[in-house]
Design an enzyme around this catalytic site. Structure first.
Site, mmCIF file in Angstrom:
data_model
loop_
_atom_site.group_PDB
_atom_site.id
_atom_site.type_symbol
_atom_site.label_atom_id
_atom_site.label_comp_id
_atom_site.label_asym_id
_atom_site.label_seq_id
_atom_site.Cartn_x
_atom_site.Cartn_y
_atom_site.Cartn_z
ATOM 1 N N ALA A 133 64.694 33.607 90.543
ATOM 2 C CA ALA A 133 63.931 32.776 91.481
ATOM 3 C C ALA A 133 63.376 31.528 90.804
ATOM 4 O O ALA A 133 62.623 30.778 91.408
ATOM 5 C CB ALA A 133 62.792 33.594 92.086
ATOM 6 N N LEU A 135 61.331 31.620 88.309
ATOM 7 C CA LEU A 135 59.945 31.910 87.926
ATOM 8 C C LEU A 135 59.886 32.538 86.530
ATOM 9 O O LEU A 135 58.915 33.172 86.154
ATOM 10 C CB LEU A 135 59.286 32.817 88.967
ATOM 11 C CG LEU A 135 59.190 32.189 90.375
ATOM 12 C CD1 LEU A 135 58.698 33.220 91.389
ATOM 13 C CD2 LEU A 135 58.257 30.973 90.375
ATOM 14 N N ASP A 182 58.878 27.664 79.257
ATOM 15 C CA ASP A 182 58.629 28.950 79.916
ATOM 16 C C ASP A 182 57.943 29.932 78.968
ATOM 17 O O ASP A 182 57.013 30.649 79.351
ATOM 18 C CB ASP A 182 59.950 29.550 80.408
ATOM 19 C CG ASP A 182 60.710 28.602 81.318
ATOM 20 O OD1 ASP A 182 60.103 27.628 81.803
ATOM 21 O OD2 ASP A 182 61.909 28.834 81.535
HETATM 22 C C1 GLA Z 1 64.199 26.220 82.827
HETATM 23 C C2 GLA Z 1 64.140 26.232 81.312
HETATM 24 C C3 GLA Z 1 62.949 25.411 80.805
HETATM 25 C C4 GLA Z 1 62.904 24.037 81.449
HETATM 26 C C5 GLA Z 1 63.081 24.129 82.959
HETATM 27 C C6 GLA Z 1 63.204 22.787 83.609
HETATM 28 O O1 GLA Z 1 63.119 26.906 83.346
HETATM 29 O O2 GLA Z 1 64.026 27.541 80.830
HETATM 30 O O3 GLA Z 1 63.002 25.319 79.407
HETATM 31 O O4 GLA Z 1 63.868 23.190 80.875
HETATM 32 O O5 GLA Z 1 64.218 24.895 83.318
HETATM 33 O O6 GLA Z 1 62.007 22.090 83.522
#
Ligand code: GLA
Length: 392
Positions: A133, A135, A182
């Site tokens: 999702a 998340l 993340d």
């Molecule tokens: C994913 C990646 C992150 C980031 C986002 C986009 O979630 O895991 O490192 O690059 O995409 O902002």
């Protein structure tokens, strides 16, 4: 006890016939603003969500590591030494273990690579972070596992270092060329705050959001269009950014400012330029958002969220019709701001709304999806929450 804590403990007991030595958990994340800026050494402003992945872990008497998950039929069991043969996963190939197991085993491998031999463990994983999702269910697995191993292997790393371990697992064991956002959000999240992260220095500042007391809420709209970052568009976008930085003669797009854009436009092809323009303007939008949050509060950031979405849709081209519909319908129904969140190509949007408007906005999004013939989205509000920790 939460459902995921119960499930992880029960799975551990099924696996081993005993109770775990400890239970650790880490959250998923949503990103308020700052998309595809992390691997360009730029700025991001994510927050941890209440949904968590839980790892129930116990020490074994040997040097094997066994992982089980409520998502998988069978556990995966390898020796600690074998980890160094399994990983890194050669670029462009699938991990040599089932993909779900590459996250926790990749964390164990990355910790060993950083100089900890480790001892044998049984690890049982359960999660209530929605998968696919956008998340960061993956960062949540990495965060829960890294926290557990850090304690049981007595590694003594802080949250920032554990985020790096998680990212290494994601990049080199799973094979997804993602940035650090993340993992940092999952490790360092705090209640009612977003994490302003400089992805070059890894310095962080918590920015209070004051959601509840100002009568605001963040609605997640999961389009249920699944995405994966180990394949396809994510890596292509990343390559375009690297190309753009090279043409501009800088280390990364972090070093390009809005004032440099006219020169960038002259130097590169149209598509590369639009990719660059997204990253450069998005970095500025993160800085502007942090400034506005501090000076005026969350009601002031709506236009920046909307501009961020437009940039991802038109310049970076990572949105999909379902995400655009979610954003447009939420805004038409009175949301303060809305944008897709995460890597794109599916996943979820977030809408910043008045708490009192929750039903109106959700109903409008559901109606717009039905009208467009899309599958029914899943919607829920999220409160910015705590990062990884030991639960018991
Ligand atoms: C994913 C990646 C992150 C980031 C986002 C986009 O979630 O895991 O490192 O690059 O995409 O902002």
């Amino acid at each position: 006890m939460t459902i995921a804590q119960d499930a992880a403990r029960a799975l551990f007991t099924d696996l081993t016939g005993r109770t775990p030595d400890g239970v650790w958990s880490a959250p998923g994340r949503a990103n308020l603003i700052g998309e595809h800026t992390d691997y360009n050494d730029g700025f991001v402003l994510p927050f941890a969500i209440p949904h968590r992945t839980v790892a129930a872990v116990g020490v074994r008497g040997d040097s094997r590591i066994r992982v089980a998950s409520t998502f998988a039929d069978a556990p995966v069991d390898v020796s600690l030494d074998e980890l160094d043969e399994l990983f890194p996963t050669p670029i462009g190939t699938a991990p040599r273990v089932p993909e779900w197991a590459a996250y926790p085993l990749g964390v164990a491998w990355a910790l060993r690579q950083s100089g900890t031999a480790g001892i044998g463990l049984d690890i049982a994983i359960a999660s209530d972070v929605p998968v696919g999702a956008g998340l960061s269910s993956s960062a949540a697995i990495e965060g829960a596992t890294a926290s557990a191993l850090n304690d049981l292997w007595e590694t003594g790393l802080d949250g920032r270092a554990l985020a790096r371990i998680g990212r290494r697992a994601e990049n080199e064991a799973v094979g997804a060329p993602t940035g650090i956002m993340d993992q940092m959000a999952s490790m360092l999240g705090a209640p009612d705050a977003a994490i302003f992260l400089d992805c070059r220095s890894l310095e962080t500042e918590l920015v209070p959001l004051g959601m509840a007391e100002t009568g605001l809420a963040i609605l997640v709209i999961d389009t249920r269009v699944k995405h994966a970052h180990s394949t396809g568009g994510y890596g292509e976008r990343r390559a375009a950014c690297e190309r753009g930085a090279q043409i501009m003669g800088v280390e990364s797009l972090r070093d390009v400012t809005v004032d440099d854009l006219p020169r960038a436009q002259e130097l590169m092809d149209e598509v590369t330029f639009r990719r660059v323009r997204h990253v450069v303007t998005e970095n500025q939008r993160v800085l502007d958002t942090v400034g506005l949050l501090r000076a005026q509060g969350a009601r002031a950031i709506g236009d920046l969220l909307v501009a961020s979405h437009a940039s991802m849709r038109d310049d970076f081209e990572i949105s999909v019709p379902e995400l655009d519909t979610a954003v447009d319908a939420a805004l038409a129904a009175g949301a303060i701001g809305a944008r897709m969140t995460g890597g794109g190509f599916g996943g979820a949007a977030i809408a910043l709304i008045e708490q009192a408007a929750l039903e109106t906005v959700s109903d409008a999004v559901a109606a717009a999806f039905a009208e467009a013939g899309f599958i029914t989205p899943v919607m829920f509000t999220v409160t910015p929450s705590a990062g990884a920790h030991r639960d018991s």
